[in-house]
Design an enzyme around this catalytic site. Structure first.
Site, short mmCIF file in Angstrom:
data_model
loop_
_atom_site.label_atom_id
_atom_site.label_comp_id
_atom_site.label_asym_id
_atom_site.label_seq_id
_atom_site.Cartn_x
_atom_site.Cartn_y
_atom_site.Cartn_z
N GLU A 130 -5.92 -27.40 2.51
CA GLU A 130 -6.89 -27.38 3.61
C GLU A 130 -6.31 -27.73 4.95
O GLU A 130 -6.58 -27.05 5.94
CB GLU A 130 -8.05 -28.35 3.34
CG GLU A 130 -9.14 -27.84 2.42
CD GLU A 130 -8.74 -27.92 0.98
OE1 GLU A 130 -7.67 -28.49 0.71
OE2 GLU A 130 -9.47 -27.41 0.13
N HIS A 187 -18.77 -34.01 -4.22
CA HIS A 187 -19.22 -32.68 -3.83
C HIS A 187 -20.56 -32.74 -3.12
O HIS A 187 -21.19 -31.72 -2.91
CB HIS A 187 -19.36 -31.77 -5.07
CG HIS A 187 -18.07 -31.26 -5.56
ND1 HIS A 187 -17.26 -31.98 -6.39
CD2 HIS A 187 -17.43 -30.08 -5.34
CE1 HIS A 187 -16.18 -31.27 -6.67
NE2 HIS A 187 -16.26 -30.11 -6.05
#
Lengths: 430, 395
Positions: free
Chosen positions: B130, B199
């Protein structure tokens, strides 16, 4: 080895020893991009001789894992550079050195503040690489970026002015020593955190590939990413090596291994200190070169840059170099062994080039002195310019926060806040 | 514009009810500010009065006269894709970077089919890195492209914080305005259905202090497409927050092209008694609570703030001046969340107009538990909203 004084032909690259890495024996071709021009599927092979080098005990001249071919020079007259090239290289290196020395002076006189990282001793790397580039090629650096900017063509007065924090600086005084940017000369920074610039460089290389394959332009721009030995233990370095090799991006990763990350010795922080070996692990050639010798650096750079231009992908070049000063002007530099410093002082790249040029009758002492004088004057003029330039006005405070100042939002009165006069005056609270 | 919101699975994980009834236009007029193109002059001039009057207009739009064309129905993720596709058609510099955006079509199908159409380079499947591919997007943006970075889950973008904060947000300034970073960073966030703590993160509170970026949150197919297009066209780096549970919302959106404003809030339901400020998924909890409140005789004004940074102080201010009571309902954490900033901002600007202290309902400062019951209690539920309004209106 410095440029030899004898009639011995200068052979910068002896492919003496390299380790074959099993994982890269065969180049894995990445999935083909739709619409990409078919690139020659060249399998690069690596020399089989194993290097027993565990430490930097041996003086490595240059070691390459691959592609860079040994130059067989036929006669003593076949030098590596012409006179013009020699003078360009000398001027650029001298500019870098003189500029940095002036920075130190100005810092201690209170003209610039903060963290200033000087490049003394490493000029061969900057000059050796950047002088081969075109204007459209991009350079990405770290906080030790003054000389990269100068080599790329940013005028000394703009860099000095930026260091003084004046609004005529290349970044209007908003960046400072660690953030040299120039759109005109394609210097993409200047980053304070190490490793931060490597993905940016990878992105610039991606744009070059994109232009070729999506816009169908004739684009062969390359990007150079400069960073140090400490950065080579950082995740972003490895992530970008992977992506660059995967997509065959036109980028050269140049490691300026000066053995020290502030006070942390490279040998104390790295499990395998031979950084060039990490290239083949990702599928790209890894080259080690003597970074105190501008001609050797230049030869390696030529090959690496033309590899990238041809579309063959990235190269990792480790330049063994040394910084003569401390990490920054705030660093007392007490940790490094004086013997080590003395050793590298004898390998000063500028002295070495001067010797080479004079002994090979490329130019006379007087010509070199004339260049030095010219540069000294240029630096003086840059300081004067910076001194006389105005400091940024308050109105500049809010100006470049957003490219589109609507980003400051809508105020209680219904108008965009950037239309408020206090914005142009710089007194609004954002 | 007729808006039939048929939200599937938007409710909290309550075992008894798991289906939303569609809102009919009569009880819930949706006023949208007029779309305006972002390509106005850089000095920020805009046509005076064109948008603002519409944004705070309290009249219900007549559905039959407002609909110039029937439009087409689609789900929110399809609306995002439509916006993205239109922009990629319009400008060949627009490209997408992300994990599984290409061949896989995106983990929430937002980029489905785009790699086949535009090729592997324009819809780039990245390795799992990322920080580096976000930095790559910054470098690409500086050299002329307009990349969109997808975080497979917003939480993963925490790994990219270095690049988002230092490079996306700051490079325009530190380069003295020489380089623009027209990136869009988007992805699904928020509390889903028992996805576990990592998440279920809400990154808007972490990113809000970064100078130089804009943040917007979409909540309906209509504003999702409009905000996506606006974000892509903007010269500023924009973070677009989507919500995992809202991707299957269905709505009828116009056929003709439209772009929404990144800085404006959306008036969802005009009212008189209390201003409820919300965004993203909590909008639906608020609207559910609104039904109950209406039955009890209250008249809440519901505003979807949409622009999390900067706040639309005009729409919000006008509402506060009218109702004098503010309730903020958000999914962000209590500490340092969007609600906290909004409370400060309203107190600073509109203190004189408040009849009561601002009430802020946020999620608990708790890592989202896996168990459904516990998860339900970490986020704000409609019943809490009703109670809060009742208490607020007593004062």
């Amino acid at each position: 080895m410095a440029c030899s004084a004898t009639a011995k032909i200068l052979q910068p690259l002896s492919i003496r020893s390299a380790e074959k890495s099993e994982s890269c024996g065969k180049m894995l071709s990445p999935s083909s991009f739709l619409g990409s021009t078919p690139l020659p599927k060249k399998l690069f092979s690596v020399n089989k001789t194993i290097s027993p080098l565990a430490r930097r005990s041996a003086t490595i001249v240059a070691v390459s894992s691959d592609v860079v071919k040994e130059k067989k020079l036929k006669s003593t007259q076949n030098l590596l550079i012409t006179k013009e090239e020699g003078l360009v290289l000398y001027e650029d290196m001298y500019l870098g050195r003189a500029f940095e020395d002036m920075c130190a002076q100005m810092y201690y006189r209170g003209k610039m503040f903060g963290f200033v990282h000087l490049y003394n001793g490493q000029e061969a790397v900057s000059t050796g690489f950047i002088k081969l580039l075109k204007k459209e090629d991009c350079v990405v650096s770290t906080y030790r970026d003054h000389v990269h900017a100068l080599s790329k063509g940013v005028p000394a007065r703009q860099v000095m002015s930026e260091l003084f924090g004046k609004n005529t600086g290349c970044c209007r005084g908003q960046g400072g020593s660690m953030h040299m940017f120039s759109k005109e000369h394609n210097v993409l920074g200047g980053f304070a955190f190490i490793g931060e610039g490597i993905p940016v460089a990878t992105g610039a290389a991606f744009t070059s590939k994109y232009k070729r394959e999506v816009f169908k332009e004739d684009c062969d721009e390359v990007t150079l990413a400069f960073f140090g030995d400490g950065t080579c233990n950082n995740g972003q370095f490895f992530e970008c090596l992977n992506m660059a090799a995967l997509w065959k991006l036109p980028i050269v990763f140049v490691v300026e291994n000066n053995l020290w990350a502030i006070g942390m010795s490279h040998l104390r922080s790295t499990s395998d200190p031979q950084i060039w070996k990490k290239g083949p692990a990702f599928g790209m050639p890894g080259v080690h070169v003597d970074g105190m010798d501008v001609l050797k650096v230049r030869e390696v750079a030529k090959e690496a840059v033309s590899r990238a231009r041809r579309g063959e992908g990235p190269t990792l070049v480790e330049c063994e170099t040394y910084r003569f000063r401390g990490h920054s002007l705030a660093d007392p530099d007490e940790l490094r062994d004086p013997a080590e410093k003395a050793h590298y002082a004898t390998r000063d790249p500028i002295t070495a080039l001067k010797k080479y040029v004079i002994e090979n009758k490329l130019a006379s002492e007087a010509e070199l002195k004339a260049i030095e004088k010219k540069i000294d004057e240029e630096i003086e003029e840059a300081v004067e310019f910076a001194d006389e330039s105005p400091v940024p006005e308050r109105s500049q405070l809010l100006e470049n926060v957003f490219a589109d100042p609507k980003g400051f939002g809508i105020g209680p009165d219904g108008k965009y806040r950037c239309e408020d006069p206090k914005f142009t005056q710089g007194t609004a609270q954002v | 514009m007729a808006a039939m919101l048929q939200s599937l699975g938007v409710t909290s994980a309550s075992v008894t009810s798991n289906k939303f009834t569609a809102f009919s236009i009569n009880s819930l007029p949706v006023i949208r500010s007029e779309s305006r193109t972002v390509s106005v002059a850089i000095n920020g001039t805009r046509k005076a009065g064109k948008v603002t009057t519409k944004a705070v207009a309290a009249q219900a739009e007549n559905p039959t006269s407002a609909a110039s064309k029937p439009g087409h129905e689609l789900l929110l993720f399809e609306a995002l894709r439509e916006g993205l596709e239109e922009e990629m058609d319009r400008d060949p510099r627009v490209c997408v970077f992300g994990e599984d955006v290409g061949h896989y079509g995106g983990s929430y199908k937002v980029t489905k089919g785009l790699a086949d159409k535009y090729g592997d380079l324009r819809v780039l499947d990245t390795p799992i890195a990322e920080n580096s591919f976000t930095g790559m997007a910054v470098g690409a943006a500086m050299t002329g492209l307009r990349p969109i970075v997808e975080g497979m889950n917003m939480g993963f973008l925490l790994l990219a914080f270095n690049q988002i904060s230092d490079n996306c947000g700051m490079l325009h300034y530190t380069s003295g305005g020489q380089f623009t970073i027209p990136t869009v960073i988007r992805g699904p966030g928020g509390v889903g259905r028992q996805l576990g703590a990592e998440h279920s993160q809400r990154l808007e509170s972490y990113f809000q202090s970064i100078p130089g970026i804009q943040m917007v949150a979409c909540s309906t197919p209509y504003n999702a497409k409009g905000l996506m297009k606006a974000a892509i066209r903007s010269e500023n780096p924009v973070v677009l927050f989507e919500h995992v549970l809202l991707y299957n919302l269905k709505e009828r959106i116009p056929d003709e092209e439209y772009v929404l404003s990144l800085e404006e809030a959306e008036m969802v339901r005009p009212g008189e008694h209390v201003t409820i400020l919300t965004y993203s998924r909590m909008r639906y909890h608020v609207m559910q609570a609104a039904k109950t409140l209406v039955n009890k005789g209250y008249d809440p004004e519901v505003i979807d703030i949409r622009s999390l940074k900067p706040f639309d102080l005009y729409t919000i201010g006008n509402s506060v001046k009218k109702t004098h009571r503010v309730l903020i309902v958000e999914e962000c954490m209590r500490t340092g969340g969007i609600g906290a900033s909004l409370t400060a901002s309203i107190n600073e600007n509109f203190h004189d107009y408040l009849d009561a202290p601002i009430v802020c309902l946020s999620s608990q400062d708790v890592p989202t538990p896996y168990a459904g019951t516990l998860e339900e209690w970490t986020v704000v539920q409609p019943a809490q909203i009703v109670t809060a309004v009742e208490q607020l209106c007593k004062q």
